[in-house]
Design a protein around this motif. Structure first.
Motif, PDB file in Angstrom:
ATOM      1  N   VAL A 169      51.061  73.198  52.838  1.00 15.42           N
ATOM      2  CA  VAL A 169      49.643  73.402  53.161  1.00 15.42           C
ATOM      3  C   VAL A 169      49.142  72.277  54.062  1.00 15.42           C
ATOM      4  O   VAL A 169      48.349  72.503  54.974  1.00 15.42           O
ATOM      5  CB  VAL A 169      48.799  73.500  51.866  1.00 15.42           C
ATOM      6  CG1 VAL A 169      47.322  73.412  52.156  1.00 15.42           C
ATOM      7  CG2 VAL A 169      49.133  74.777  51.122  1.00 15.42           C
ATOM      8  N   LEU A 170      49.601  71.054  53.825  1.00 13.80           N
ATOM      9  CA  LEU A 170      49.146  69.903  54.608  1.00 13.80           C
ATOM     10  C   LEU A 170      49.720  69.862  56.017  1.00 13.80           C
ATOM     11  O   LEU A 170      49.129  69.255  56.913  1.00 13.80           O
ATOM     12  CB  LEU A 170      49.507  68.600  53.880  1.00 13.80           C
ATOM     13  CG  LEU A 170      48.828  68.370  52.537  1.00 13.80           C
ATOM     14  CD1 LEU A 170      49.394  67.115  51.887  1.00 13.80           C
ATOM     15  CD2 LEU A 170      47.333  68.259  52.684  1.00 13.80           C
ATOM     16  N   ASP A 171      50.861  70.501  56.246  1.00 12.93           N
ATOM     17  CA  ASP A 171      51.526  70.441  57.552  1.00 12.93           C
ATOM     18  C   ASP A 171      50.667  70.998  58.686  1.00 12.93           C
ATOM     19  O   ASP A 171      50.598  70.410  59.763  1.00 12.93           O
ATOM     20  CB  ASP A 171      52.859  71.191  57.514  1.00 12.93           C
ATOM     21  CG  ASP A 171      53.938  70.427  56.780  1.00 12.93           C
ATOM     22  OD1 ASP A 171      53.760  69.211  56.553  1.00 12.93           O
ATOM     23  OD2 ASP A 171      54.955  71.051  56.411  1.00 12.93           O
ATOM     24  N   THR A 172      50.016  72.121  58.479  1.00 13.25           N
ATOM     25  CA  THR A 172      49.270  72.776  59.556  1.00 13.25           C
ATOM     26  C   THR A 172      48.130  71.919  60.095  1.00 13.25           C
ATOM     27  O   THR A 172      48.055  71.694  61.303  1.00 13.25           O
ATOM     28  CB  THR A 172      48.765  74.156  59.111  1.00 13.25           C
ATOM     29  OG1 THR A 172      49.904  74.948  58.768  1.00 13.25           O
ATOM     30  CG2 THR A 172      47.968  74.832  60.210  1.00 13.25           C
ATOM     31  N   PRO A 173      47.231  71.411  59.262  1.00 13.29           N
ATOM     32  CA  PRO A 173      46.168  70.579  59.841  1.00 13.29           C
ATOM     33  C   PRO A 173      46.704  69.287  60.464  1.00 13.29           C
ATOM     34  O   PRO A 173      46.170  68.817  61.470  1.00 13.29           O
ATOM     35  CB  PRO A 173      45.234  70.282  58.667  1.00 13.29           C
ATOM     36  CG  PRO A 173      45.976  70.669  57.441  1.00 13.29           C
ATOM     37  CD  PRO A 173      47.036  71.621  57.834  1.00 13.29           C
ATOM     38  N   VAL A 194      49.463  68.877  62.120  1.00  8.15           N
ATOM     39  CA  VAL A 194      49.962  69.188  63.455  1.00  8.15           C
ATOM     40  C   VAL A 194      48.812  69.168  64.457  1.00  8.15           C
ATOM     41  O   VAL A 194      48.973  68.773  65.605  1.00  8.15           O
ATOM     42  CB  VAL A 194      50.686  70.559  63.467  1.00  8.15           C
ATOM     43  CG1 VAL A 194      50.949  71.038  64.876  1.00  8.15           C
ATOM     44  CG2 VAL A 194      51.994  70.458  62.682  1.00  8.15           C
ATOM     45  N   ALA A 195      47.616  69.547  64.005  1.00  9.29           N
ATOM     46  CA  ALA A 195      46.433  69.563  64.869  1.00  9.29           C
ATOM     47  C   ALA A 195      45.668  68.242  64.805  1.00  9.29           C
ATOM     48  O   ALA A 195      44.516  68.174  65.210  1.00  9.29           O
ATOM     49  CB  ALA A 195      45.512  70.711  64.451  1.00  9.29           C
ATOM     50  N   ASP A 196      46.301  67.194  64.298  1.00  6.31           N
ATOM     51  CA  ASP A 196      45.696  65.861  64.176  1.00  6.31           C
ATOM     52  C   ASP A 196      44.436  65.857  63.302  1.00  6.31           C
ATOM     53  O   ASP A 196      43.498  65.101  63.551  1.00  6.31           O
ATOM     54  CB  ASP A 196      45.389  65.257  65.548  1.00  6.31           C
ATOM     55  CG  ASP A 196      46.656  64.886  66.288  1.00  6.31           C
ATOM     56  OD1 ASP A 196      47.641  64.491  65.637  1.00  6.31           O
ATOM     57  OD2 ASP A 196      46.672  64.995  67.524  1.00  6.31           O
ATOM     58  N   ILE A 197      44.417  66.707  62.295  1.00  2.00           N
ATOM     59  CA  ILE A 197      43.336  66.720  61.314  1.00  2.00           C
ATOM     60  C   ILE A 197      43.829  65.979  60.084  1.00  2.00           C
ATOM     61  O   ILE A 197      44.928  66.268  59.575  1.00  2.00           O
ATOM     62  CB  ILE A 197      42.936  68.158  60.946  1.00  2.00           C
ATOM     63  CG1 ILE A 197      42.382  68.875  62.183  1.00  2.00           C
ATOM     64  CG2 ILE A 197      41.935  68.179  59.798  1.00  2.00           C
ATOM     65  CD1 ILE A 197      42.171  70.362  61.994  1.00  2.00           C
ATOM     66  N   GLU A 198      43.042  65.014  59.612  1.00  3.86           N
ATOM     67  CA  GLU A 198      43.450  64.270  58.432  1.00  3.86           C
ATOM     68  C   GLU A 198      43.488  65.205  57.236  1.00  3.86           C
ATOM     69  O   GLU A 198      42.527  65.907  56.941  1.00  3.86           O
ATOM     70  CB  GLU A 198      42.490  63.121  58.150  1.00  3.86           C
ATOM     71  CG  GLU A 198      42.937  62.261  56.994  1.00  3.86           C
ATOM     72  CD  GLU A 198      42.038  61.071  56.732  1.00  3.86           C
ATOM     73  OE1 GLU A 198      42.456  60.206  55.960  1.00  3.86           O
ATOM     74  OE2 GLU A 198      40.932  61.011  57.287  1.00  3.86           O
TER      75      GLU A 198
END
Length: 89
Positions: free
Chosen positions: A18-22, A24-28
């Motif tokens: 679940v954490l991988d996707t944000p 990748v978009a440089d979202i903490e």
């Protein structure tokens, strides 16, 4: 973003997925896995403190069953700026 799930879903790798996707978009994106099936006051209060400290504006529940109560309570407290101990289930 704060992904909330119990230690079993963390161990299974679901929280990390679940954490991988944000990320990748440089979202903490952070994880909170001190989740208990009874959504104990201490555990929910810890999650609220982490979310507020890190300015999380999104709570994502990972997993289900009795453990799905805690992410909802965290989100509700953050949205209303309430303290968990003063809220009814």
């Amino acid at each position: 973003m704060l992904a909330v799930g119990e230690s079993g879903v963390k161990a299974a790798g679901l929280v990390d997925r679940v954490l991988d996707t944000p990320r990748v978009a440089d979202i903490e994106a952070l994880a909170f896995t001190e989740v208990h099936s009874d959504a104990a006051v201490h555990s929910v209060t810890q999650g609220i403190a982490l979310a507020r400290d890190k300015s999380c504006d999104l709570i994502v529940g990972v997993g289900g069953g009795a453990h799905s109560t805690q992410p909802r309570r965290l989100a509700r407290c953050l949205a209303t700026r309430a303290q968990f101990a003063t809220m009814s289930a």
